[in-house]
Design an enzyme around this catalytic site. Structure first.
Site, PDB file in Angstrom:
ATOM      1  N   GLU A   1       2.837   4.520  -4.281  1.00 28.99           N
ATOM      2  CA  GLU A   1       2.971   5.435  -5.515  1.00 28.99           C
ATOM      3  C   GLU A   1       4.326   6.123  -5.691  1.00 28.99           C
ATOM      4  OE1 GLU A   1      -0.839   4.434  -4.586  1.00 28.99           O
ATOM      5  OE2 GLU A   1       0.381   5.593  -3.404  1.00 28.99           O
TER       6      GLU A   1
ATOM      7  N   ASP B   1      -8.896   3.049  -2.932  1.00 32.39           N
ATOM      8  CA  ASP B   1     -10.135   3.536  -2.095  1.00 32.39           C
ATOM      9  C   ASP B   1     -11.214   4.190  -2.899  1.00 32.39           C
ATOM     10  OD1 ASP B   1      -8.178   3.110  -0.274  1.00 32.39           O
ATOM     11  OD2 ASP B   1      -7.578   5.251   0.245  1.00 32.39           O
TER      12      ASP B   1
ATOM     13  N   ASP C   1       0.774  -1.206  -0.141  1.00 34.52           N
ATOM     14  CA  ASP C   1      -0.026  -0.091   0.053  1.00 34.52           C
ATOM     15  C   ASP C   1       0.860   1.379   0.006  1.00 34.52           C
ATOM     16  OD1 ASP C   1      -2.333   1.429  -0.001  1.00 34.52           O
ATOM     17  OD2 ASP C   1      -2.819   0.976   1.943  1.00 34.52           O
TER      18      ASP C   1
END
Length: 782
Positions: free
Chosen positions: A440, A516, A437
């Site tokens: 990026e 999300d 997670d």
């Protein structure tokens, strides 16, 4: 997992850190990035000379040169300004061998062409490049590119404008919430945490790829521009001239802030295109069998007792469960590779208890490391010189869930090896799988981009460069570190790893999920769009947060999302710390009963999903496919984004709108059976079918042979009767394990013989009796 943007939403101390981080990032880029200054525009110019070579050759223009190569698998590579296929983060291993039969020869008007068996590449005298089928149909025409070079030196920006057929439809570009068919507009190529739950209008998101799949009457092709820099793709669909012959071509305009201008094109049927793409970028990782079951996750389980309570609820209600995921709240102070000993004092014991019930434990892993001496990961990374540095030489400091944090440079092989070894701590605690997670990467800032400074320095496999080039491949390299580490630490088990962010080639290491996604009917629709789009980009294993990440879904919305999720590769419920519950029994007895039906059907079909996983590994074909997969020439199917195929045999039509108890379904050519009523429908046609709250419409292709799980747990063959005078068949790959064995692909045929359907296993010596029980369905509909 979630991110934050507003300072007040993360507490005073963390809010102050995000302000400091934003100013640090701005100062680092102000001093570490060269000023752009004046630029000089450039185009290729006119052809000067050519140099034939293996698979094609080099065409030299007055101000640039173009290398063209046709590979043995039919893929076309072309690179400007001396760009070669390697080095590339997308490619798996070395560039494929050139096609020895491809010939560079003169073309009309002073141009040149490379002629090969499967494709012809035509280069005009001013640098336009056309890719044509062997029959002469133009699939795409790239106009001469343009560059803007800083006068003082530095990376050149470039633009490539492309024309495609007026009837063409474009898919892909990674995980796009507004897909699967990409409408007119501009799409950014910069992996981005939106900082909030997203809906179809939000772009870009966590996974962006310069990969387009273009489907037109003249053929299908995939195009990949191999540059990891920031950029945009602007699409405009064409218009047909209604018989007047004055069609307007569709266009795609790609603008990149840097990197090489190099491109791969693969043409053919969708299956051939994805096979070529997988041969180029790597076979998808094969998940263990349990990973194709149902997963339950939540940010906020809070304790071992809460995990046991949820698992007991599944067992009490007779609901199949295969995995439980622990979010950052099980860490000690949100620090990666740690455990909160107060709330999870005996995690290995809990993991063993769950495993005895057939349930695996999956751990979140974030890349950010708390910048605190005494933190074992921080100290180890400091000793390894593992963390990303600024242009000044100082270690980059950002902000993440544990507070002030540093970030490993996964573009360095030594750092990947160090990070991969850290998963031993997770394995010791009993975890069987991992979800990456915040990669990026995300670094919280009060303003500006929530990521690392663009001036931050990276190894880039020893070449050296900055975050402008490394950003989009950061998560890809993190996934590689985790995958290779697990291969070493647990060599007898297939790693299970999925990642929020990634880039072309990420399928080599695992899959992804939606991130999300917002709770609501638009979020439900976006969930399907992203899975289809990612599959066409070569990432077959993905799925959404069922119910949406935030908010409180209504019972109807939750159930419809759950019913959709039961047909997607990653079948996972998940929600944020402040969202409503996601357990099926929390929505009342009616929803519970209907959710049980969906769960039981998914469990029954696990052998089929496992077969699709093996076929994806061997062919690149996604589990979830658009309706046009086998018939791209059918225009009505190209425009249909609210239904999908699971493999070749099943068609799923989810309910994506509130209050619907019927829906229209576009059927491809052939006979299709409603799997509940066994009523037969003939396609191509649009049919109106019942979609009560208890189920979503699912159709089986006539003649399909499906491996399913029988009542005794063994494998059975479910056969849907072929139409009279026609034969059917299917593939079975029997695998229920976690190891590296490569089971044989079993081929089965189904045909009418007199008044009954006969099923045989095909072999070198003809057909033989199947080794599994056979159940024939649809025999009442002839």
């Amino acid at each position: 997992m979630r991110s934050v943007k507003a300072v007040g939403s993360v507490g005073t101390a963390q809010g102050v850190r995000t302000v400091r981080a934003a100013w640090r990032r701005r100062r680092a880029d102000a001093t570490g990035l060269p000023a752009r200054g004046a630029e000089r525009a450039r185009v290729p110019g006119a052809v000067q000379e050519v140099e034939p070579g293996p698979g094609g050759g080099v065409v030299r223009f007055s101000r640039s040169e173009l290398r063209v190569l046709v590979a043995v698998n039919g893929a076309v590579f072309f690179g400007w300004d001396g760009a070669e296929p390697e080095p590339s983060y997308a490619l798996a291993g070395r560039c494929p061998d050139p096609d020895p039969r491809a010939v560079l020869e003169p073309d009309k008007d002073g141009g040149w062409r490379v002629v090969a068996e499967r494709v012809t590449v035509v280069v005009s005298r001013h640098g336009a490049v056309e890719v044509r089928t062997p029959g002469g149909v133009t699939l795409r025409r790239d106009l001469p590119p343009r560059w803007w070079e800083p006068v003082g030196g530095g990376p050149a920006r470039w633009m490539q404008r492309t024309e495609v057929a007026a009837d063409a439809r474009v898919f892909g570009l990674g995980g796009r919430a507004s897909g699967p068919r990409l409408r007119d507009g501009t799409y950014r190529l910069w992996n981005t945490d939106p900082g909030r739950a997203f809906a179809p209008g939000d772009d870009p998101l966590y996974i962006t790829m310069p990969v387009q799949v273009v489907v037109a009457d003249g053929g299908t092709h995939l195009v990949f521009h191999d540059s990891s820099w920031d950029g945009t793709v602007t699409l405009r669909e064409g218009e047909e001239g209604a018989g007047s012959g004055h069609d307007r071509a569709g266009t795609s305009e790609l603008r990149m802030d840097g990197g090489p201008l190099r491109c791969w094109v693969m043409a053919g049927t969708p299956a051939r295109v994805l096979l070529a793409w997988a041969s180029l970028t790597g076979a998808p990782a094969l998940p263990p069998a349990w990973a194709l079951g149902h997963h339950h996750a939540r940010w906020g389980f809070g304790s071992e007792q809460e995990v046991r309570r949820i698992v007991a609820g599944y067992l009490e209600h007779g609901l199949p469960l295969d995995a439980v995921h622990l979010d950052i709240d099980h860490f000690d102070g949100h620090q990666v590779f740690t455990v909160d000993q107060d709330r999870f004092p005996k995690l290995p014991v809990l993991a063993e208890e769950l495993r005895r019930d057939g349930i695996r434990l999956v751990s979140i892993v974030d890349p950010a490391v708390k910048a605190l001496p005494g933190n074992a990961v921080y100290d180890g990374g400091t000793a390894e010189d593992a963390f990303v540095r600024e242009a000044s030489g100082e270690v980059v400091r950002g902000v993440a869930w544990p507070g002030e944090a540093v970030f490993p440079d996964f573009t360095h092989a030594r750092v990947r090896a160090w990070w991969g070894g850290l998963y031993q701590e997770r394995l010791t605690h009993g975890f069987s799988g991992f979800w990456h997670d915040m990669n990026e990467p995300t670094s919280f800032t009060a303003f500006g981009e929530s990521t690392l400074p663009r001036s931050a320095r990276h190894s880039l496999e020893g070449r050296g460069g900055d975050h402008r080039e490394a950003h989009n491949v950061y998560a890809l390299c993190m996934a590689r570190a985790g995958f290779e580490g697990l291969r070493t630490l647990a060599p007898l088990q297939r790693p299970f790893l999925f990642s929020r962010s990634g880039w072309a080639g990420m399928q080599r290491y695992g899959g992804t999920w939606s991130g999300d996604v917002a709770t609501g009917w638009p979020g439900l629709r976006a969930s399907l769009a992203m899975v289809i789009g990612l599959g066409l980009c070569g990432v077959p294993y993905s799925g959404p947060d069922i119910g949406g990440f935030d908010g409180d879904p209504s019972p109807e919305l939750y159930l419809r999302w759950f019913q959709l999720g039961a047909w997607l590769p990653l079948f996972r419920t998940h929600a944020s710390l402040r969202a409503g519950r996601r357990e099926p029994w929390e929505f009342g007895p009616e929803v519970l009963e209907h959710a049980r039906v969906a769960l039981v059907e998914r469990r029954r079909l696990l052998p089929y999903f496992m077969t699709l996983a093996h076929l994806a590994r061997r062919t690149g074909a996604p589990y979830v496919r658009p309706l046009w997969w086998s018939a791209p020439e059918e225009r009505a199917l190209r425009d249909c984004g609210d239904a999908f195929l699971v493999g070749d045999s099943l068609l799923v039509a989810p309910v994506l709108d509130p209050g619907a108890d019927r829906r229209a379904v576009q059927l491809p050519r052939g006979r299709w059976y409603d799997t509940v009523t066994e009523r037969a429908y003939e396609g191509p046609a649009q049919v109106l079918v019942d979609a009560p709250l208890s189920r979503i419409p699912v159709f089986a292709r006539a003649g399909a042979v499906l491996p399913v799980r029988g009542e005794d747990g063994g494998l059975e063959l479910e056969v849907w009767a072929p139409a009279r005078g026609r034969a059917g068949g299917g593939l079975v790959v029997p695998d229920g394990g976690e190891g590296w064995d490569e089971p044989e692909i079993e081929r089965y045929s189904a045909r009418w013989r007199g008044s009954r359907v006969v099923v045989e296993r095909e072999g070198e010596d003809g057909g033989v009796e199947p080794p599994y029980p056979v159940r024939v369905r649809g025999v009442g509909e002839r």
